[in-house]
Enzyme design. Structure first.
Site, PDB file in Angstrom:
ATOM      1  N   TYR A 170       7.230 -35.590 -57.457  1.00  0.00           N
ATOM      2  CA  TYR A 170       8.121 -35.268 -58.574  1.00  0.00           C
ATOM      3  C   TYR A 170       7.725 -36.045 -59.825  1.00  0.00           C
ATOM      4  O   TYR A 170       7.639 -35.497 -60.932  1.00  0.00           O
ATOM      5  CB  TYR A 170       9.553 -35.597 -58.149  1.00  0.00           C
ATOM      6  CG  TYR A 170      10.626 -35.349 -59.177  1.00  0.00           C
ATOM      7  CD1 TYR A 170      11.088 -34.060 -59.427  1.00  0.00           C
ATOM      8  CD2 TYR A 170      11.213 -36.410 -59.859  1.00  0.00           C
ATOM      9  CE1 TYR A 170      12.103 -33.834 -60.352  1.00  0.00           C
ATOM     10  CE2 TYR A 170      12.229 -36.197 -60.774  1.00  0.00           C
ATOM     11  CZ  TYR A 170      12.666 -34.911 -61.024  1.00  0.00           C
ATOM     12  OH  TYR A 170      13.673 -34.691 -61.935  1.00  0.00           O
ATOM     13  N   LYS A 174       6.448 -34.689 -63.459  1.00  0.00           N
ATOM     14  CA  LYS A 174       7.221 -34.955 -64.667  1.00  0.00           C
ATOM     15  C   LYS A 174       6.399 -35.706 -65.722  1.00  0.00           C
ATOM     16  O   LYS A 174       6.585 -35.496 -66.924  1.00  0.00           O
ATOM     17  CB  LYS A 174       8.489 -35.736 -64.316  1.00  0.00           C
ATOM     18  CG  LYS A 174       9.504 -34.923 -63.527  1.00  0.00           C
ATOM     19  CD  LYS A 174       9.904 -33.646 -64.254  1.00  0.00           C
ATOM     20  CE  LYS A 174      11.081 -32.950 -63.622  1.00  0.00           C
ATOM     21  NZ  LYS A 174      11.425 -31.684 -64.316  1.00  0.00           N
TER      22      LYS A 174
END
Length: 300
Positions: A170, A174
Site C-alpha cells: 500500500y 501511495k
C-alpha cells in the site's frame, strides 16, 4: 450557485467512505457526477453494483445529476469505458478524482505475490489508467476548445509518504501516486490540466480496526476523522479557477497541510573528481545514519 456548477466529475471508489462524501459534495456544489465503484470488499474481492447506485439515488434525491459506473479502474479497457461514460452521459469531463483502493496488509516476509500485485494494481494502475485515458481525451479537446481548465485529484497516503510497517504494498503504491501526481502536473499543464493529490486522514472501512482509530460500531464518534471533512478541499481543487497544481496535501478535519517533496538535507563530498574508498566512507558516511528528519507537525 454552486462552486462546481457546469463541471462534470468522475469519482472512483465513490460507493462508500471518502469517495461517497466526495460525490455528495460535488453534486451539492452543482457538478454532474459519475459515481464509479466496483463494489468490492475491503480486500478487493467480490462486486456489488448497489453501492454506486445507492449514492446516485442519494444525489438524485438532492436534485443533482449522477450516473453509476461499475468499471474496474485497474483495467485498461475499464478505465477507458469510465471516461466514455462521463462524456456520453454529460457531454464532457472536467474533474477526475482517483480515490478507489483496497488493503491487504502484511509484513514483507509474510506478503504473498497476490497480495502485492492486487494492491499495486488497484491503487497505482487504478490511478494511472483513468488518468491516461482522461489525459488523452483532454489533449484532443484542447485542440478544439482551448482554455477549458480541468483537474485531477489523486489519493496518496502518509503510509507511503512517511511509511507504515505492515503496509509495504500500500505504501509503495501511495508513494508512487505522489510521484505520478507531480510528473503528470508538469506534462499536462499544456492542456490546461492541473494535477494534485491528497493524503487524507479519515475514518473509513479501510481504517476500521487500526490502533487509535475510532470504531463507529462501538459507538465511538469520528470527530476530526469524519470522512466528510476531507471533501471540501477536494472540491476546491476541482474548481475551475483553483491555481494549485503539482502539490500533495495532508487533509484531516479542518486542517490542510502542504507536503514538501524529497529534499537533500546533508551530504559528504570529496574534492575534485577523487573517488571515495570504502575505508573512507566507513569514517565519513556513518554519521548520515543519525541525521534527524524534520517531518513537521502533520500529526497535530
Amino acid at each position: 450557485m454552486g462552486s462546481l456548477d457546469g463541471r462534470v466529475a468522475i469519482i472512483t471508489g465513490a460507493g462508500r467512505g471518502i469517495g461517497r462524501e466526495h460525490a455528495l459534495l460535488f453534486a451539492r456544489e452543482g457538478a454532474e457526477v459519475v459515481v464509479n465503484d466496483l463494489g468490492g470488499s475491503r480486500d478487493g474481492s467480490g462486486a456489488d453494483a448497489s453501492a454506486a447506485q445507492q449514492v446516485v439515488e442519494e444525489i438524485q434525491a438532492l436534485g443533482g445529476k449522477a450516473v453509476a459506473n461499475h468499471d474496474d479502474v485497474a483495467s485498461w479497457q475499464g478505465a477507458e469505458s469510465l471516461i466514455n461514460t462521463a462524456v456520453e452521459s454529460f457531454g464532457d469531463l472536467h474533474v477526475l478524482v482517483n480515490n478507489a483502493g483496497i488493503l491487504r496488509d502484511r509484513t514483507v516476509v509474510n506478503m504473498s505475490e497476490d497480495e502485492w500485485d492486487a494492491v499495486i494494481n488497484v491503487h497505482l494502475k487504478g490511478h494511472f489508467a483513468p488518468l491516461q485515458h482522461a489525459a488523452a481525451y483532454w489533449r484532443g479537446r484542447s485542440k478544439v476548445e482551448p482554455g477549458v481548465r480541468r483537474a485531477v485529484i489523486n489519493t496518496s497516503s502518509t503510509s507511503g509518504l512517511f511509511g507504515q510497517p505492515g503496509q509495504v504494498n500500500y505504501g509503495a503504491a501511495k508513494m508512487g501516486i505522489a510521484a505520478m501526481t507531480m510528473i503528470a502536473a508538469g506534462e499536462l499543464a499544456r492542456y490546461d490540466v492541473r494535477v494534485n493529490a491528497i493524503a487524507p486522514a479519515a475514518l473509513t472501512r479501510l481504517t476500521a480496526g487500526l490502533p487509535g482509530v475510532p470504531d463507529p460500531e462501538k459507538g465511538e464518534q469520528a470527530g476530526p476523522m469524519d470522512s466528510a471533512n476531507v471533501s471540501p478541499f477536494v472540491g476546491y481543487l476541482g474548481t475551475e479557477n483553483c491555481p494549485i497544481t503539482g502539490r500533495v496535501f495532508f487533509v484531516m478535519g479542518n486542517k490542510v497541510k502542504l507536503f514538501q517533496p524529497w529534499a537533500i538535507i546533508d551530504s559528504i563530498e570529496k574534492p575534485g573528481d577523487e573517488r571515495w574508498t570504502i575505508a573512507e566512507l566507513e569514517t565519513e558516511a556513518a554519521r548520515l545514519a543519525t541525521v534527524p528528519f524534520d517531518l513537521g507537525n502533520w500529526r497535530d
